[in-house]
Design a protein around this motif. Structure first.
Motif, PDB file in Angstrom:
ATOM      1  N   GLN A 257       0.864  -1.183   0.000  1.00  0.00           N
ATOM      2  CA  GLN A 257       0.000   0.000   0.000  1.00  0.00           C
ATOM      3  C   GLN A 257       0.896   1.227   0.000  1.00  0.00           C
ATOM      4  O   GLN A 257       1.872   1.276   0.745  1.00  0.00           O
ATOM      5  CB  GLN A 257      -0.830   0.018   1.279  1.00  0.00           C
ATOM      6  CG  GLN A 257      -2.159  -0.654   1.176  1.00  0.00           C
ATOM      7  CD  GLN A 257      -2.934  -0.489   2.461  1.00  0.00           C
ATOM      8  OE1 GLN A 257      -2.523  -0.965   3.497  1.00  0.00           O
ATOM      9  NE2 GLN A 257      -4.055   0.184   2.389  1.00  0.00           N
ATOM     10  N   CYS A 258       0.540   2.225  -0.806  1.00  0.00           N
ATOM     11  CA  CYS A 258       1.329   3.455  -0.794  1.00  0.00           C
ATOM     12  C   CYS A 258       0.654   4.492   0.094  1.00  0.00           C
ATOM     13  O   CYS A 258      -0.455   4.274   0.582  1.00  0.00           O
ATOM     14  CB  CYS A 258       1.503   3.983  -2.217  1.00  0.00           C
ATOM     15  SG  CYS A 258      -0.008   4.710  -2.895  1.00  0.00           S
ATOM     16  N   THR A 259       1.329   5.602   0.278  1.00  0.00           N
ATOM     17  CA  THR A 259       0.814   6.639   1.186  1.00  0.00           C
ATOM     18  C   THR A 259      -0.376   7.390   0.586  1.00  0.00           C
ATOM     19  O   THR A 259      -1.088   8.070   1.301  1.00  0.00           O
ATOM     20  CB  THR A 259       1.926   7.659   1.503  1.00  0.00           C
ATOM     21  OG1 THR A 259       2.543   8.050   0.265  1.00  0.00           O
ATOM     22  CG2 THR A 259       2.961   7.077   2.425  1.00  0.00           C
ATOM     23  N   VAL A 265      -3.620  -1.680  -3.532  1.00  0.00           N
ATOM     24  CA  VAL A 265      -2.325  -2.336  -3.349  1.00  0.00           C
ATOM     25  C   VAL A 265      -1.583  -2.306  -4.675  1.00  0.00           C
ATOM     26  O   VAL A 265      -2.117  -2.750  -5.701  1.00  0.00           O
ATOM     27  CB  VAL A 265      -2.520  -3.794  -2.874  1.00  0.00           C
ATOM     28  CG1 VAL A 265      -1.254  -4.602  -3.064  1.00  0.00           C
ATOM     29  CG2 VAL A 265      -2.940  -3.837  -1.415  1.00  0.00           C
ATOM     30  N   HIS A 266      -0.368  -1.753  -4.670  1.00  0.00           N
ATOM     31  CA  HIS A 266       0.449  -1.761  -5.875  1.00  0.00           C
ATOM     32  C   HIS A 266       1.111  -3.117  -6.034  1.00  0.00           C
ATOM     33  O   HIS A 266       1.645  -3.675  -5.072  1.00  0.00           O
ATOM     34  CB  HIS A 266       1.578  -0.728  -5.766  1.00  0.00           C
ATOM     35  CG  HIS A 266       1.151   0.678  -6.010  1.00  0.00           C
ATOM     36  ND1 HIS A 266       0.873   1.146  -7.277  1.00  0.00           N
ATOM     37  CD2 HIS A 266       0.979   1.728  -5.172  1.00  0.00           C
ATOM     38  CE1 HIS A 266       0.551   2.437  -7.189  1.00  0.00           C
ATOM     39  NE2 HIS A 266       0.604   2.814  -5.930  1.00  0.00           N
ATOM     40  N   ILE A 267       1.119  -3.613  -7.262  1.00  0.00           N
ATOM     41  CA  ILE A 267       1.893  -4.825  -7.561  1.00  0.00           C
ATOM     42  C   ILE A 267       3.302  -4.342  -7.918  1.00  0.00           C
ATOM     43  O   ILE A 267       3.447  -3.408  -8.719  1.00  0.00           O
ATOM     44  CB  ILE A 267       1.306  -5.574  -8.770  1.00  0.00           C
ATOM     45  CG1 ILE A 267      -0.169  -5.886  -8.538  1.00  0.00           C
ATOM     46  CG2 ILE A 267       2.086  -6.851  -9.053  1.00  0.00           C
ATOM     47  CD1 ILE A 267      -0.931  -6.215  -9.818  1.00  0.00           C
ATOM     48  N   ILE A 320      -3.961   5.906 -13.100  1.00  0.00           N
ATOM     49  CA  ILE A 320      -2.672   6.003 -12.410  1.00  0.00           C
ATOM     50  C   ILE A 320      -2.912   6.465 -10.975  1.00  0.00           C
ATOM     51  O   ILE A 320      -3.738   7.332 -10.718  1.00  0.00           O
ATOM     52  CB  ILE A 320      -1.763   7.035 -13.137  1.00  0.00           C
ATOM     53  CG1 ILE A 320      -1.515   6.597 -14.576  1.00  0.00           C
ATOM     54  CG2 ILE A 320      -0.465   7.261 -12.388  1.00  0.00           C
ATOM     55  CD1 ILE A 320      -0.369   5.672 -14.797  1.00  0.00           C
ATOM     56  N   CYS A 321      -2.185   5.897 -10.055  1.00  0.00           N
ATOM     57  CA  CYS A 321      -2.311   6.241  -8.633  1.00  0.00           C
ATOM     58  C   CYS A 321      -1.811   7.673  -8.398  1.00  0.00           C
ATOM     59  O   CYS A 321      -0.869   8.116  -9.067  1.00  0.00           O
ATOM     60  CB  CYS A 321      -1.494   5.248  -7.833  1.00  0.00           C
ATOM     61  SG  CYS A 321      -1.594   5.481  -6.070  1.00  0.00           S
ATOM     62  N   PRO A 322      -2.401   8.395  -7.451  1.00  0.00           N
ATOM     63  CA  PRO A 322      -1.902   9.750  -7.136  1.00  0.00           C
ATOM     64  C   PRO A 322      -0.433   9.791  -6.709  1.00  0.00           C
ATOM     65  O   PRO A 322       0.173  10.867  -6.718  1.00  0.00           O
ATOM     66  CB  PRO A 322      -2.797  10.210  -5.977  1.00  0.00           C
ATOM     67  CG  PRO A 322      -3.965   9.322  -5.981  1.00  0.00           C
ATOM     68  CD  PRO A 322      -3.587   8.047  -6.672  1.00  0.00           C
ATOM     69  N   CYS A 323       0.165   8.652  -6.363  1.00  0.00           N
ATOM     70  CA  CYS A 323       1.594   8.662  -5.993  1.00  0.00           C
ATOM     71  C   CYS A 323       2.471   8.698  -7.241  1.00  0.00           C
ATOM     72  O   CYS A 323       3.697   8.758  -7.133  1.00  0.00           O
ATOM     73  CB  CYS A 323       1.939   7.436  -5.146  1.00  0.00           C
ATOM     74  SG  CYS A 323       2.021   5.894  -6.077  1.00  0.00           S
ATOM     75  N   ASP A 324       1.864   8.638  -8.430  1.00  0.00           N
ATOM     76  CA  ASP A 324       2.551   8.660  -9.730  1.00  0.00           C
ATOM     77  C   ASP A 324       3.240   7.349 -10.108  1.00  0.00           C
ATOM     78  O   ASP A 324       3.881   7.255 -11.153  1.00  0.00           O
ATOM     79  CB  ASP A 324       3.579   9.802  -9.829  1.00  0.00           C
ATOM     80  CG  ASP A 324       2.888  11.150  -9.887  1.00  0.00           C
ATOM     81  OD1 ASP A 324       1.694  11.184 -10.261  1.00  0.00           O
ATOM     82  OD2 ASP A 324       3.530  12.157  -9.539  1.00  0.00           O
ATOM     83  N   ARG A 325       3.140   6.343  -9.246  1.00  0.00           N
ATOM     84  CA  ARG A 325       3.704   5.047  -9.652  1.00  0.00           C
ATOM     85  C   ARG A 325       2.827   4.483 -10.768  1.00  0.00           C
ATOM     86  O   ARG A 325       1.591   4.591 -10.718  1.00  0.00           O
ATOM     87  CB  ARG A 325       3.702   4.063  -8.478  1.00  0.00           C
ATOM     88  CG  ARG A 325       4.810   4.309  -7.472  1.00  0.00           C
ATOM     89  CD  ARG A 325       4.758   3.261  -6.364  1.00  0.00           C
ATOM     90  NE  ARG A 325       5.789   3.507  -5.368  1.00  0.00           N
ATOM     91  CZ  ARG A 325       5.636   4.340  -4.346  1.00  0.00           C
ATOM     92  NH1 ARG A 325       4.507   4.982  -4.172  1.00  0.00           N
ATOM     93  NH2 ARG A 325       6.625   4.519  -3.492  1.00  0.00           N
ATOM     94  N   THR A 326       3.491   3.850 -11.737  1.00  0.00           N
ATOM     95  CA  THR A 326       2.733   3.223 -12.822  1.00  0.00           C
ATOM     96  C   THR A 326       2.444   1.749 -12.527  1.00  0.00           C
ATOM     97  O   THR A 326       1.754   1.093 -13.297  1.00  0.00           O
ATOM     98  CB  THR A 326       3.494   3.352 -14.147  1.00  0.00           C
ATOM     99  OG1 THR A 326       4.864   3.035 -13.903  1.00  0.00           O
ATOM    100  CG2 THR A 326       3.368   4.751 -14.702  1.00  0.00           C
TER     101      THR A 326
HETATM  102 ZN   LIG Z   1       0.253   4.740  -5.139  1.00  0.00          ZN
END
Ligand SMILES: [Zn+2]
Length: 441
Positions: A257-259, A265-267, A320-326
């Motif tokens: 899980q990111c902040t 949940v990111h893979i 895309i997640c707000p954390c910018d991770r793809t």
């Molecule tokens: Zn994220």
């Protein structure tokens, strides 16, 4: 407030999907070359289907390889003791031993080499950074180092990131709490039930845990931060943020899980290839549909899991997640086990959804168990509830029943049972009992 996202490897974590697919193929190709050359387990498997290495030219070709299921690993270790034939390297190269909990059969043994162990630590770095762990955080481990991997890999990750590690194995809850306060620990990898146990002990000794320096709980082993009721409760009791990380001994820890998104949940797609397939047909589902997660781990060539059927049902979130991770996000993480889905009067129910409702009503020291059974051939479910103070049970019982009725449109029986009648366990509370296959019930 300025957003502060921590990355372990920002370039990889925010790469385009094409760049990611290219990176995955580079790693997959290297993995398969080793496996085709010297892994008896997969040589046999691939020979049977007649697939050659030259047939895998991109990540999209992965589906040409057969699935791997847990039973195959079990039978292999049974037939070829001690460690089976899924070994790509000579036995003397392996340095770490772990095993599965064996809740659904004989425990499986898994070995790592120095190289694959470092890879597992790198995976944990993604998880810790995803939760916002920074240089200077002090990571305290309130558990004994047993044969299960979940906390070991957090230890390796914290070590690789250069954080101070404080081990408290062999100590009781009070000693651990005192150690947390005295050494100003800030990050605690634990299970949700042990985090609650520590709160209970803190209460008994008038320790104000919410005023401690702990700012992050890293949860695994049981439904935790992804269940809103459990997350809210732990976050308020500890005055800390909660994050789940998810994995299996067979494949490694593949998700975090990111902040920025408490519901996803990111893979870790730079280290794992994830497919979501129809549990019946094995064919890919449409994006956004529920399916079974299939994982290929890319950094553990010494004892790999290729197209491993996890049995976990998941749903990929669009965008895309707000954390910018793809890295793709699974909404709600693991929704449930393929074999745990309960169909009550036509409604699909997962035990963890019921758990989240129960968790949001109970208090520290209360306990519960969800039991599925069959009556006249159809699924039924009952919730057993145990309260710390007698007399409170009736009120909670009604509140839980009402909420299940209004949220799921279901009548579920909630029984108040005498205090001490439910089994207690520190690390892996057995909160869901599936009796649907028991013939004597
Ligand atoms: Zn994220």
């Amino acid at each position: 407030m300025m957003r502060e996202v921590e990355y372990f490897d920002q370039k990889v974590e925010t790469a385009s999907r094409d760049e990611l697919a290219a990176l995955q193929f580079k790693k997959l190709d290297a993995l398969l070359k080793k496996v085709f050359a010297s892994n008896r387990f997969y040589q046999n498997k691939f020979n049977k289907t007649g697939i050659a290495l030259s047939g895998i030219r991109s990540v999209d070709d992965l589906h040409r390889l057969p699935f791997t299921v847990k039973k195959e690993f079990e039978e292999d270790q049974e037939k070829h003791p001690i460690f089976g034939t899924n070994l790509t390297e000579p036995l003397e190269n392996y340095v770490q031993y772990h095993q599965t909990s064996g809740t659904t059969g004989k425990p499986l043994k898994f070995l790592d080499t120095q190289e694959s162990w470092q890879w597992r630590g790198r995976v944990a770095c993604h998880i810790l950074k995803g939760a916002g762990v920074k240089k200077g955080d002090r990571v305290l481990f309130p558990f004994n180092f047993g044969p299960y991997t979940a906390f070991w890999i957090m230890y390796e990750g914290a070590y690789q990131l250069g954080n101070l590690i404080i081990p408290t194995g062999g100590w009781n809850s009070l000693q651990r709490l005192q150690c947390i306060i005295e050494n100003q620990a800030t990050v605690i990898p634990t299970t949700p039930s042990h985090a609650l146990r520590l709160v209970d002990t803190a209460g008994e000794y008038n320790i104000n845990i919410a005023a401690s320096s702990v700012r992050i709980l890293m949860l695994s082993g049981e439904p935790g931060a992804l269940v809103p009721g459990i997350r809210q409760k732990l976050e308020s009791l500890w005055n800390a943020k909660c994050f789940d990380y998810i994995g299996l001994t067979e494949v490694g820890t593949w998700g975090f899980q990111c902040t920025e998104d408490p519901n996803g949940v990111h893979i870790i797609e730079s280290e794992f290839i994830a497919e979501v397939v129809d549990p019946e047909t094995g064919l890919p589902v449409q994006e956004g549909e529920i399916g079974e997660l299939v994982i290929t781990n890319l950094g553990r060539s010494c004892m790999p899991a290729i197209r491993y059927r996890t049995g976990d049902l998941v749903k990929v979130k669009k965008g895309i997640c707000p954390c910018d991770r793809t890295f793709r996000v699974l909404r709600g993480g693991v929704l449930g086990r393929k074999d745990e889905m309960i169909i009550i009067r036509g409604v699909n129910v997962f035990p963890n959804v019921l758990a989240s409702i129960v968790e949001s009503h109970i208090q520290p020291g209360d306990d519960y168990q969800i039991e599925a059974y069959k009556e006249a051939g159809v699924d039924e479910v009952a919730i057993k509830l145990e309260t710390k103070e007698e007399g409170r049970g009736g009120v909670i019982q009604k509140a839980i029943q009402d909420e299940i009725k209004s949220r799921l449109n279901l009548r579920v029986e909630v029984k108040v049972v005498p205090k001490g009648s439910l089994p207690k366990s520190d690390y892996k509370a057995k909160r869901f009992i599936d009796r649907r296959k028991d013939s004597h019930v």
